[in-house]
Design a protein around this motif. Sequence first.
Motif, mmCIF file in Angstrom:
data_model
loop_
_atom_site.group_PDB
_atom_site.id
_atom_site.type_symbol
_atom_site.label_atom_id
_atom_site.label_comp_id
_atom_site.label_asym_id
_atom_site.label_seq_id
_atom_site.Cartn_x
_atom_site.Cartn_y
_atom_site.Cartn_z
ATOM 1 N N VAL A 23 0.827 -1.208 0.000
ATOM 2 C CA VAL A 23 0.000 0.000 0.000
ATOM 3 C C VAL A 23 0.863 1.261 0.000
ATOM 4 C CG1 VAL A 23 -2.056 -1.008 1.047
ATOM 5 C CG2 VAL A 23 -0.198 -0.191 2.513
ATOM 6 N N ILE A 59 -0.578 -4.602 3.553
ATOM 7 C CA ILE A 59 -1.826 -4.884 4.263
ATOM 8 C C ILE A 59 -2.168 -6.363 4.094
ATOM 9 C CG2 ILE A 59 -4.330 -4.535 4.195
ATOM 10 C CD1 ILE A 59 -2.970 -2.341 5.655
ATOM 11 N N ILE A 113 -5.709 3.447 -4.561
ATOM 12 C CA ILE A 113 -7.002 3.211 -3.920
ATOM 13 C C ILE A 113 -8.127 3.755 -4.778
ATOM 14 C CG2 ILE A 113 -8.327 3.486 -1.795
ATOM 15 C CD1 ILE A 113 -5.573 2.099 -1.525
ATOM 16 N N PRO A 137 -5.988 -8.391 -2.343
ATOM 17 C CA PRO A 137 -6.788 -7.244 -2.766
ATOM 18 C C PRO A 137 -7.981 -7.621 -3.625
ATOM 19 C CG PRO A 137 -4.893 -7.474 -4.203
ATOM 20 C CD PRO A 137 -4.786 -8.579 -3.180
ATOM 21 N N LYS A 187 -7.299 -0.670 -9.343
ATOM 22 C CA LYS A 187 -7.334 0.043 -8.073
ATOM 23 C C LYS A 187 -8.022 -0.812 -7.023
ATOM 24 C CE LYS A 187 -7.224 4.679 -10.071
ATOM 25 N NZ LYS A 187 -7.863 6.013 -10.104
ATOM 26 N N VAL A 188 -7.494 -0.766 -5.808
ATOM 27 C CA VAL A 188 -7.974 -1.671 -4.772
ATOM 28 C C VAL A 188 -9.222 -1.111 -4.101
ATOM 29 C CG1 VAL A 188 -6.402 -0.713 -3.035
ATOM 30 C CG2 VAL A 188 -7.341 -3.008 -2.725
ATOM 31 N N GLY A 201 -10.911 -3.268 -1.621
ATOM 32 C CA GLY A 201 -10.987 -3.834 -0.277
ATOM 33 C C GLY A 201 -10.021 -4.982 -0.082
ATOM 34 N N VAL A 202 -10.046 -5.536 1.134
ATOM 35 C CA VAL A 202 -9.165 -6.629 1.537
ATOM 36 C C VAL A 202 -10.007 -7.891 1.675
ATOM 37 C CG1 VAL A 202 -7.471 -7.417 3.228
ATOM 38 C CG2 VAL A 202 -7.797 -4.955 2.839
ATOM 39 N N MET A 251 -11.478 -0.428 1.807
ATOM 40 C CA MET A 251 -10.220 0.259 2.087
ATOM 41 C C MET A 251 -10.408 1.446 3.017
ATOM 42 S SD MET A 251 -7.799 -1.441 0.853
ATOM 43 C CE MET A 251 -6.462 -0.263 1.088
ATOM 44 N N LYS A 252 -11.608 1.982 3.108
ATOM 45 C CA LYS A 252 -11.863 3.062 4.055
ATOM 46 C C LYS A 252 -11.543 2.603 5.471
ATOM 47 C CE LYS A 252 -15.316 6.564 5.194
ATOM 48 N NZ LYS A 252 -15.150 6.557 6.647
ATOM 49 N N VAL A 261 -9.353 0.349 6.261
ATOM 50 C CA VAL A 261 -7.892 0.221 6.350
ATOM 51 C C VAL A 261 -7.264 1.553 6.736
ATOM 52 C CG1 VAL A 261 -5.783 -0.260 5.052
ATOM 53 C CG2 VAL A 261 -7.820 -1.689 4.705
#
Length: 394
Positions: A162, A169, A297, A352, A359-360, A362-363, A380-381, A383
């Motif tokens: 990241v 992450i 992101i 990811p 573009k990522v 989420g996890v 990702m928010k 994260v």
Amino acid sequence: MKCPSCGNNQKNTLECERCGIIFEKYRARQQRLAEVKLASEEQNEKKKKSLSSLVIGLMVGLLVGGGAFFYFGKGSDTAVPPADFTEAFPQQQEVSEKIQDTVVTGQESMPQVPQQNNRHTSLEGLAAQLHEKHPATTAIEKARNATVFIKTSWGSGTGFFVSNNGLIITNKHVLQMQEKDINALNDNAEKGAKLLDGERKRIEYLKSQVSRIGDEGMRQQLKEDIRAREQEYAKYSALHQQLLDQISTIETASPTNDVEVILIDGSTWPVNSVTISERHDLALISIDAYSSPYLSISRSQRDQGQKVYTVGNPHGLRHTVTSGVISGYRNYNGEFFIQTDAPINPGNSGGPLVDEAGKVLGVNTMIIRDTEGIGFAIPMKSVFEEFGNYISVK
């Protein structure tokens, strides 16, 4: 009277006039043989039940703590929510409204992440090293190069860069096992020990009965049964020891000393630091890397049906890319998740979830057991809410 041995009809009720057997002794002998046969059948049935329980206990234990993490998945790897997981979700409309409020309208407060330069000639350091061996000409291939394989002494998972200074992450459960799951392994080991002890005693008892059986055929049958039991006992004793060794490894493992990060070019890196989230199934680790490739992101909301990709290491198959769509947004225990039908298998945890631009979003974190096409990712928010102080932002 009809002789039970040769079938001769006669008046003598004490012994057969043709074959000479004494009826009372013959009946007593037949009764003893029947009792031995019944006892053997009962032992065989008990053996099947006990060994079946032993197999289930040991294999569940090995799977829970092993590389798959299927139960733990959250394992080897993907988390398995409770049976009423879907029932705990609010209705789709309600969730969508909340997602809009927290994600879309929250764009102003979302940390701005530096965008990667897509010109290959500008790559340097680790990013250039990986691109040289694994050229990335598409957005998804670039995401692939920024994804890592995380190996521990008890399993494996996925992570992704990241930042350009080696921050990665992943999921918390990839790096450490929860106490309740370690306790479950210990319970399985204890149950296995009791079953093995009971089987060992049964084998000893059967051995003591061999010399008491006069019929040669029945005696040989019992000996064969004992040999089969001893072979099964040795096999499951080895499985039990494997489980005990695994528990010992997990209990003494260190996230920094017993975790390796393996990149797409096969290079292995030690972990310098680990930061564990208390609120989410997230962890931030670092390696000593210069100019690492990293994922940008995605800051815009993705609608249902939009195409997404997962990058991960399902069942050890490193840097596998799969695709699907966003199925919806869900709320569980007060936390939002992105639902997708993109395959998330054991080993994908921590990887990811990316859009078509690479573009990522989420996890990847969990699946629902005994289902297909239902996977979840932490936005990702969350994260950046958790690790925003650690990740360099421009």
